[in-house]
Design a protein around this motif. Structure first.
Motif, mmCIF file in Angstrom:
data_model
loop_
_atom_site.group_PDB
_atom_site.id
_atom_site.type_symbol
_atom_site.label_atom_id
_atom_site.label_comp_id
_atom_site.label_asym_id
_atom_site.label_seq_id
_atom_site.Cartn_x
_atom_site.Cartn_y
_atom_site.Cartn_z
ATOM 1 N N MET A 154 -25.463 51.936 56.684
ATOM 2 C CA MET A 154 -24.104 51.836 57.245
ATOM 3 C C MET A 154 -23.481 50.468 56.990
ATOM 4 O O MET A 154 -24.097 49.462 57.266
ATOM 5 N N PHE A 155 -22.304 50.491 56.461
ATOM 6 C CA PHE A 155 -21.633 49.205 56.221
ATOM 7 C C PHE A 155 -21.161 48.584 57.536
ATOM 8 O O PHE A 155 -20.802 49.284 58.476
ATOM 9 N N ASP A 156 -21.174 47.241 57.564
ATOM 10 C CA ASP A 156 -20.703 46.538 58.761
ATOM 11 C C ASP A 156 -19.198 46.258 58.709
ATOM 12 O O ASP A 156 -18.520 46.282 59.723
ATOM 13 N N TYR A 157 -18.714 45.958 57.510
ATOM 14 C CA TYR A 157 -17.338 45.470 57.386
ATOM 15 C C TYR A 157 -16.695 45.955 56.091
ATOM 16 O O TYR A 157 -17.392 46.317 55.139
ATOM 17 N N ALA A 158 -15.363 45.890 56.056
ATOM 18 C CA ALA A 158 -14.649 45.906 54.773
ATOM 19 C C ALA A 158 -14.044 44.506 54.620
ATOM 20 O O ALA A 158 -13.353 44.017 55.517
ATOM 21 N N LEU A 159 -14.367 43.889 53.504
ATOM 22 C CA LEU A 159 -13.868 42.540 53.211
ATOM 23 C C LEU A 159 -12.671 42.706 52.272
ATOM 24 O O LEU A 159 -12.799 43.314 51.216
ATOM 25 N N ILE A 160 -11.536 42.193 52.687
ATOM 26 C CA ILE A 160 -10.296 42.481 51.950
ATOM 27 C C ILE A 160 -9.722 41.196 51.346
ATOM 28 O O ILE A 160 -9.484 40.222 52.064
ATOM 29 N N HIS A 161 -9.504 41.237 50.035
ATOM 30 C CA HIS A 161 -8.948 40.062 49.350
ATOM 31 C C HIS A 161 -7.512 40.309 48.930
ATOM 32 O O HIS A 161 -7.141 41.414 48.583
#
Ligand code: ATP
Ligand code: MG
Length: 387
Positions: free
Chosen positions: A1-8
Motif C-alpha cells: 500500500m502506498f503512503d503518499y502521492a508526491l506531486i511536482h
C-alpha cells in the motif's frame, strides 16, 4: 500500500511573487479534482505537494483525477520513511520486488541538504545492497526499473514510477476570459489551451434555437462539461443569433461573416465588462479557411477594446484534432449541430476586408440595437457537472 502521492509542478514557471499564489491554487484545484476521493491530508512541502493516502484510497481513481489537473508536471505514488540509509534500505526491501539479473538504477534527489550523506553515496550503497541481495544488475543508461528516492523536509519518499501530468499552470492564476465557443473542433481546444495557461474560462455561445429546452440538449453544453473536468466549473452565456440576423439582412452576403464576428466580439465585450472579465478568447486560426486572414482578423480586432486571445492562431489542423482527442472534446465536436450561420452566410465570404468598407456597411444597419438586445437576452447557466 502506498503512503503518499508526491506531486511536482513546473518550478521554472515559479519566479518570485507568483509562487505562493500558484501553489495555493494548485492545492485548491487538486482538492476539487479529488472531491469524490478518499485521502487523509494534502499539504505543501519544499517545492512539492504531498497527498497523504489512507486505507480507503483508490489509487487508480486518484491517478486519473491528478492526470487532469493543469499545473502538475508529474506525480508518483510512493512509500515514506525516515531519511537515513538503514530506514531507506528497509523500506525498499519491504515494498519493492526485484528479479535476478533485472537492470536497475537508483536515483536520489535531495531537496533537503541537511542530510549527512550525498545522493551519490546513497545511490552506490543501495545499489550494492540490491546487487548482493537480489542478484540485480545496475544499468545507468537503460534500466528496467528505476528506484527514485526523494529526500525532502527530513523524510525519504521512495517510488519506481513517475506519472506525467499535463504541465501548464493551475486554472485560476491568470485571470478570467470570456471565450467564444462554437460547436466545432477548434474553439473547445482553444479554451483548453487558455486554461492550460492558468485562465479561468467562461463561455459565450450564439445559438439558432427557438425553444429553451433545446439549449439544454445542445452539444455545446456537453463540450463545456468535458472542459469542466479541467476547470472545475464554469458559466456559459447562451445568446440568440436572431437579433444579428434581423439587423444584417440588408448587408451584402459576402460581408455577413465578418459582420457577425464583429458582432460577436461586441456582445462578448459588453458581457465581459458586466462580469469583470478582462479578455476574450476565440478558436480562430491563421489561414485555416479563406476568411481567416490577417486583414480580417485585424478588422475583427477593431470591434473590441478587450484583447482577443487566439491560442490556436499558429496550429495545424491535425495538431488541433490531436489535442481535441486527447482532452475528450473531439467525439462531441463531430456530432451534427444546427450551426447558427450556415444558411445566412456566404459560401465564399470576403477574404481581405477593409475596415472603411465594413464600417460603411455597418453605418446603414442597426447593429448597436442588436448588440444591446442580444446582451439583454443572454441566459447564464452555471455548469458544475463534468462528463
Ligand atoms: P470552431 O471549430 O471553433 O467552430 P472554425 O475553424 O470552424 O472553429 P469558425 O466557424 O470560422 O472557425 O469560427 C471561428 C471562431 O469564432 C470559433 O473558433 C469561435 O471562437 C467563434 N465562433 C464561431 N461560431 C460561434 C458561435 N455560434 N458562438 C460563439 N462563438 C462562435
Ligand atoms: Mg466553426
Amino acid at each position: 500500500m502506498f503512503d503518499y502521492a508526491l506531486i511536482h509542478y513546473g518550478e521554472i514557471a515559479l519566479k518570485g511573487l507568483n509562487r505562493p499564489l500558484y501553489e495555493k491554487k494548485l492545492v485548491e484545484n487538486i482538492e476539487k479534482a479529488l472531491a469524490n476521493q478518499d485521502y487523509a491530508t494534502i499539504k505543501k512541502l519544499q517545492g512539492r505537494i504531498l497527498l497523504e493516502l489512507n486505507e480507503r484510497s483508490d489509487v487508480s481513481k486518484i491517478e486519473d483525477a491528478l492526470k487532469k489537473v493543469l499545473g502538475i508536471s508529474w506525480f508518483a505514488f510512493c512509500y515514506m520513511t525516515e531519511a537515513d540509509k538503514e530506514s531507506i534500505q528497509r523500506c525498499v526491501d519491504r515494498n519493492i520486488t526485484f528479479t535476478k539479473n533485472e537492470k536497475i538504477k537508483v536515483s536520489t534527489n535531495r531537496a533537503d541538504k541537511n542530510i549527512p550523506f550525498t545522493s551519490i553515496d546513497l545511490n552506490r550503497e543501495l545499489g550494492t545492497h540490491l546487487i548482493n541481495t537480489y542478484g540485480v544488475k545496475v544499468s545507468l543508461k537503460e534500466p528496467e526499473k528505476e528506484i527514485y528516492i526523494e529526500i525532502a523536509d527530513g523524510k525519504a519518499y521512495i517510488f519506481t514510477k513517475k506519472i506525467r501530468g499535463l504541465c501548464g499552470l493551475p486554472v485560476g492564476v491568470s485571470g478570467n476570459v470570456l471565450h467564444l465557443l462554437s460547436g466545432g473542433i477548434d474553439s473547445p481546444v482553444a479554451a483548453w489551451l487558455l486554461m492550460k495557461r492558468g485562465c479561468k474560462v467562461d463561455f459565450l455561445h450564439f445559438h439558432a434555437f427557438q425553444m429553451f429546452n433545446e439549449r439544454w440538449n445542445a452539444k455545446v453544453l456537453d463540450l463545456v462539461k468535458v472542459l469542466n473536468k479541467y476547470s472545475f466549473g464554469s458559466r456559459i452565456f447562451f445568446v440568440p443569433f436572431y437579433p444579428f440576423e434581423v439587423a444584417a439582412l440588408q448587408a451584402p452576403i459576402r460581408y455577413r461573416l465578418i459582420l457577425f464576428r464583429r458582432f460577436m466580439v461586441r456582445v462578448a465585450e459588453k458581457l465581459a465588462s458586466k462580469y469583470g472579465i478582462v479578455a476574450l478568447g476565440s478558436g480562430e486560426n491563421l489561414a485555416q479557411v479563406s476568411s481567416q486572414t490577417l486583414e480580417n482578423l485585424a478588422v475583427i480586432e477593431h470591434a473590441s477594446s478587450l484583447p482577443i486571445l487566439r491560442p490556436l492562431l499558429t496550429y495545424d489542423k491535425n495538431e488541433i484534432v490531436n489535442i481535441a482527442k486527447q482532452i475528450g472534446t473531439f467525439e462531441i465536436s463531430v456530432r451534427p449541430y444546427k450551426d447558427c450561420c450556415s444558411l445566412f452566410i456566404a459560401k465564399h465570404p470576403v477574404t481581405k476586408a477593409k475596415l472603411e468598407d465594413v464600417e460603411a456597411i455597418e453605418a446603414d444597419l442597426s447593429l448597436k440595437d442588436a448588440v444591446d438586445s442580444s446582451v439583454e437576452k443572454a441566459e447564464i447557466i452555471e455548469v458544475k457537472e463534468h462528463i
